[in-house]
Design a protein around this motif. Structure first.
Motif, PDB file in Angstrom:
ATOM      1  N   ALA A  97       0.833  -1.206   0.000  1.00 27.17           N
ATOM      2  CA  ALA A  97       0.000   0.000   0.000  1.00 27.17           C
ATOM      3  C   ALA A  97       0.869   1.258   0.000  1.00 27.17           C
ATOM      4  CB  ALA A  97      -0.923  -0.003   1.215  1.00 27.17           C
ATOM      5  N   GLY A  98       1.974   1.227   0.755  1.00 19.89           N
ATOM      6  CA  GLY A  98       2.888   2.365   0.746  1.00 19.89           C
ATOM      7  C   GLY A  98       3.532   2.589  -0.608  1.00 19.89           C
ATOM      8  N   LEU A  99       3.907   1.508  -1.302  1.00 20.48           N
ATOM      9  CA  LEU A  99       4.492   1.630  -2.638  1.00 20.48           C
ATOM     10  C   LEU A  99       3.480   2.210  -3.629  1.00 20.48           C
ATOM     11  CD1 LEU A  99       6.455  -1.749  -2.803  1.00 20.48           C
ATOM     12  CD2 LEU A  99       7.428   0.551  -2.577  1.00 20.48           C
ATOM     13  N   VAL A 100       2.215   1.752  -3.526  1.00 26.59           N
ATOM     14  CA  VAL A 100       1.169   2.313  -4.388  1.00 26.59           C
ATOM     15  C   VAL A 100       0.988   3.797  -4.103  1.00 26.59           C
ATOM     16  CG1 VAL A 100      -1.293   2.242  -4.926  1.00 26.59           C
ATOM     17  CG2 VAL A 100      -0.012   0.111  -4.673  1.00 26.59           C
ATOM     18  N   GLY A 101       1.025   4.155  -2.809  1.00 29.15           N
ATOM     19  CA  GLY A 101       0.926   5.569  -2.446  1.00 29.15           C
ATOM     20  C   GLY A 101       2.059   6.398  -3.030  1.00 29.15           C
ATOM     21  N   GLU A 102       3.270   5.855  -3.042  1.00 29.17           N
ATOM     22  CA  GLU A 102       4.408   6.568  -3.633  1.00 29.17           C
ATOM     23  C   GLU A 102       4.195   6.805  -5.129  1.00 29.17           C
ATOM     24  OE1 GLU A 102       7.098   7.874  -2.353  1.00 29.17           O
ATOM     25  OE2 GLU A 102       6.819   7.239  -0.264  1.00 29.17           O
ATOM     26  N   MET A 103       3.639   5.809  -5.820  1.00 25.43           N
ATOM     27  CA  MET A 103       3.372   5.986  -7.247  1.00 25.43           C
ATOM     28  C   MET A 103       2.290   7.035  -7.473  1.00 25.43           C
ATOM     29  SD  MET A 103       3.733   2.179  -8.905  1.00 25.43           S
ATOM     30  CE  MET A 103       2.617   1.359  -7.763  1.00 25.43           C
ATOM     31  N   LEU A 104       1.273   7.058  -6.615  1.00 22.93           N
ATOM     32  CA  LEU A 104       0.216   8.064  -6.752  1.00 22.93           C
ATOM     33  C   LEU A 104       0.765   9.468  -6.506  1.00 22.93           C
ATOM     34  CD1 LEU A 104      -2.753   6.234  -4.987  1.00 22.93           C
ATOM     35  CD2 LEU A 104      -2.419   6.613  -7.437  1.00 22.93           C
ATOM     36  N   ILE A 105       1.654   9.598  -5.524  1.00 27.83           N
ATOM     37  CA  ILE A 105       2.263  10.897  -5.260  1.00 27.83           C
ATOM     38  C   ILE A 105       3.077  11.362  -6.458  1.00 27.83           C
ATOM     39  CG2 ILE A 105       4.109  11.995  -3.924  1.00 27.83           C
ATOM     40  CD1 ILE A 105       1.460  12.097  -2.557  1.00 27.83           C
ATOM     41  N   ARG A 106       3.795  10.438  -7.096  1.00 25.91           N
ATOM     42  CA  ARG A 106       4.570  10.798  -8.284  1.00 25.91           C
ATOM     43  C   ARG A 106       3.642  11.279  -9.404  1.00 25.91           C
ATOM     44  NH1 ARG A 106       9.657   9.831 -10.190  1.00 25.91           N
ATOM     45  NH2 ARG A 106      10.146   8.714  -8.265  1.00 25.91           N
ATOM     46  N   ILE A 107       2.521  10.572  -9.587  1.00 32.59           N
ATOM     47  CA  ILE A 107       1.552  10.996 -10.602  1.00 32.59           C
ATOM     48  C   ILE A 107       0.974  12.365 -10.259  1.00 32.59           C
ATOM     49  CG2 ILE A 107      -0.699  10.456 -11.621  1.00 32.59           C
ATOM     50  CD1 ILE A 107       0.000   7.501 -11.276  1.00 32.59           C
ATOM     51  N   TYR A 108       0.684  12.584  -8.965  1.00 37.34           N
ATOM     52  CA  TYR A 108       0.101  13.840  -8.508  1.00 37.34           C
ATOM     53  C   TYR A 108       1.013  15.021  -8.821  1.00 37.34           C
ATOM     54  CZ  TYR A 108      -1.687  17.336  -5.197  1.00 37.34           C
ATOM     55  OH  TYR A 108      -2.161  18.487  -4.625  1.00 37.34           O
ATOM     56  N   HIS A 109       2.306  14.850  -8.548  1.00 35.55           N
ATOM     57  CA  HIS A 109       3.238  15.965  -8.739  1.00 35.55           C
ATOM     58  C   HIS A 109       3.700  16.092 -10.187  1.00 35.55           C
ATOM     59  CE1 HIS A 109       3.584  17.283  -4.634  1.00 35.55           C
ATOM     60  NE2 HIS A 109       3.818  16.050  -4.211  1.00 35.55           N
ATOM     61  N   GLU A 110       4.003  14.986 -10.842  1.00 35.49           N
ATOM     62  CA  GLU A 110       4.555  15.062 -12.190  1.00 35.49           C
ATOM     63  C   GLU A 110       3.463  15.155 -13.253  1.00 35.49           C
ATOM     64  OE1 GLU A 110       7.241  11.862 -12.810  1.00 35.49           O
ATOM     65  OE2 GLU A 110       8.557  12.410 -11.137  1.00 35.49           O
ATOM     66  N   GLY A 111       2.389  14.401 -13.065  1.00 36.57           N
ATOM     67  CA  GLY A 111       1.327  14.405 -14.063  1.00 36.57           C
ATOM     68  C   GLY A 111       0.501  15.670 -14.040  1.00 36.57           C
ATOM     69  N   ARG A 112       0.206  16.181 -12.824  1.00 34.35           N
ATOM     70  CA  ARG A 112      -0.634  17.374 -12.691  1.00 34.35           C
ATOM     71  C   ARG A 112       0.179  18.646 -12.487  1.00 34.35           C
ATOM     72  NH1 ARG A 112      -5.135  16.363  -8.317  1.00 34.35           N
ATOM     73  NH2 ARG A 112      -5.692  18.427  -9.089  1.00 34.35           N
ATOM     74  N   GLY A 113       1.486  18.503 -12.364  1.00 38.41           N
ATOM     75  CA  GLY A 113       2.325  19.680 -12.195  1.00 38.41           C
ATOM     76  C   GLY A 113       2.166  20.369 -10.854  1.00 38.41           C
ATOM     77  N   GLN A 114       1.771  19.625  -9.820  1.00 35.62           N
ATOM     78  CA  GLN A 114       1.600  20.218  -8.494  1.00 35.62           C
ATOM     79  C   GLN A 114       2.960  20.438  -7.837  1.00 35.62           C
ATOM     80  OE1 GLN A 114      -1.242  21.233  -7.218  1.00 35.62           O
ATOM     81  NE2 GLN A 114      -2.381  20.551  -9.014  1.00 35.62           N
ATOM     82  N   PRO A 115       3.170  21.594  -7.204  1.00 36.12           N
ATOM     83  CA  PRO A 115       4.476  21.858  -6.580  1.00 36.12           C
ATOM     84  C   PRO A 115       4.696  20.991  -5.355  1.00 36.12           C
ATOM     85  CG  PRO A 115       2.909  23.582  -6.010  1.00 36.12           C
ATOM     86  CD  PRO A 115       2.224  22.707  -7.020  1.00 36.12           C
TER      87      PRO A 115
END
Length: 337
Positions: free
Chosen positions: A294-312
């Motif tokens: 679950a933590g690894l999935v969360g890390e991938m979601l965070i990467r998508i959140y910042h890189e895919g959506r351009g969130q700072p």
């Protein structure tokens, strides 16, 4: 004359409203009277949160002859966080002020908060402190006192009064935060996460004279659940593997040791098939592995959140001494005709 509909005001005041029909005329006039004593232009964004007592219709009547009053009427009752966010989405000023519609906050204290923002560039948010609360009911004061201490200790944002709705912000802080659920209680914590430098000033407080309070002791349990969310958000939003993976390791490690012990016994010829320790070890190991995944999935979601959506990933206060001391090359504005 300045057109408040086309020229952005300097201050946006956001007031969430729910079944406050009796207070609305006095509220509007007292806010106007308070803002008339200071030089900054303003707008009042009154957000009706699906009231059932006619507050929405009264707001529209009041707004008809007041260009500085903007009535926003939600189609149903969404909650205070949604009402505040609806107002934040519409602010135009460089300062944003919030207060409740029950007139327990004193509108005359608004200039006090704005003055602090104007004179102290090191402050991004000014929170009101009802140091002499007029609530007589112990069912309101005791939970509030306990909540203030618990939230301050858990989040690291030490305020005397988290529940005071009278607050003032610099606009960039409001632009960086989003409210949902019932997170309006934790705006100082969200603001700190967004980079705000926070201070607190004493403000006046009045007993409610009209209308009915919307709060009860049952909200204490909701505050505890929301606090768990805020603490997780502030500590582990950018590193969920540390949260889930840490718990997973605490469970998987003893489970693995139990299975290793039983494997040793099995090699020595002992029967381990019916031992409770075997089931316990397998369950702990599987639960730990699930949390780590679950933590690894969360890390991938965070990467998508910042890189895919351009969130700072961070906010910063930048100071350039050369730019601050260099003479301005921008030509002065042309005089108005």
């Amino acid at each position: 004359m300045r057109d408040s509909r086309t020229i952005p005001p300097e201050v946006s005041i956001v007031v969430p409203i729910y079944n406050e029909l009796e207070n609305l005329p006095d509220l509007v006039e007292r806010i106007h009277g308070a803002m008339a004593t200071q030089p900054l232009s303003f707008e009042l964004i009154a957000v009706d949160d699906g009231s059932s007592d006619g507050s929405a219709a009264r707001l529209r009547e009041l707004a008809a002859g007041r260009p500085w009053l903007r009535a926003v009427c939600l189609v149903r009752n969404y909650g205070q966080s949604a009402a505040l966010q609806a107002g934040f989405d519409r602010v135009r000023g460089r300062y944003v002020v919030t207060l409740d519609a029950d007139l327990q906050n004193e509108p005359q204290d608004i200039p006090l908060l704005l003055q602090r923002l104007e004179t102290d560039p090191e402050v991004d948010m000014v929170s009101g402190w009802r140091h002499q609360r007029q609530d007589k009911a112990l069912s309101r004061r005791l939970p509030s006192m306990l909540a203030n201490r618990l939230i301050s200790r858990s989040t690291g944002v030490h305020l005397h009064d988290y529940g005071c709705a009278l607050k003032a912000y610099r606009r960039p802080i409001i632009d960086r935060i989003r409210l949902y659920g019932e997170l309006h209680r934790f705006i100082p914590s969200l603001a700190k996460e967004a980079g705000a430098r926070i201070t607190e000033v004493p403000v006046r407080h009045h007993a409610r004279t009209r209308g009915v309070s919307k709060y009860g002791i049952d909200r204490t349990f909701r505050v505890i659940l929301d606090l768990m969310l805020i603490v997780f958000f502030m500590r582990y939003r950018h590193r969920p593997l540390h949260a889930f993976g840490g718990m997973g390791l605490w469970l998987a490690t003893p489970g693995l040791l139990m299975l290793a012990w039983l494997a040793g016994l099995k090699l020595l010829g002992h029967d381990v098939g019916g031992r409770p320790l075997l089931i316990t070890g397998v369950m702990l190991l599987l639960m730990g592995l699930q949390l780590i995944v679950a933590g690894l999935v969360g890390e991938m979601l965070i990467r998508i959140y910042h890189e895919g959506r351009g969130q700072p990933q961070f906010y910063a206060h930048e100071h350039d001494p050369l730019a601050e001391t260099a003479p301005s090359t921008t030509p002065p504005p042309a005089p108005l005709a």
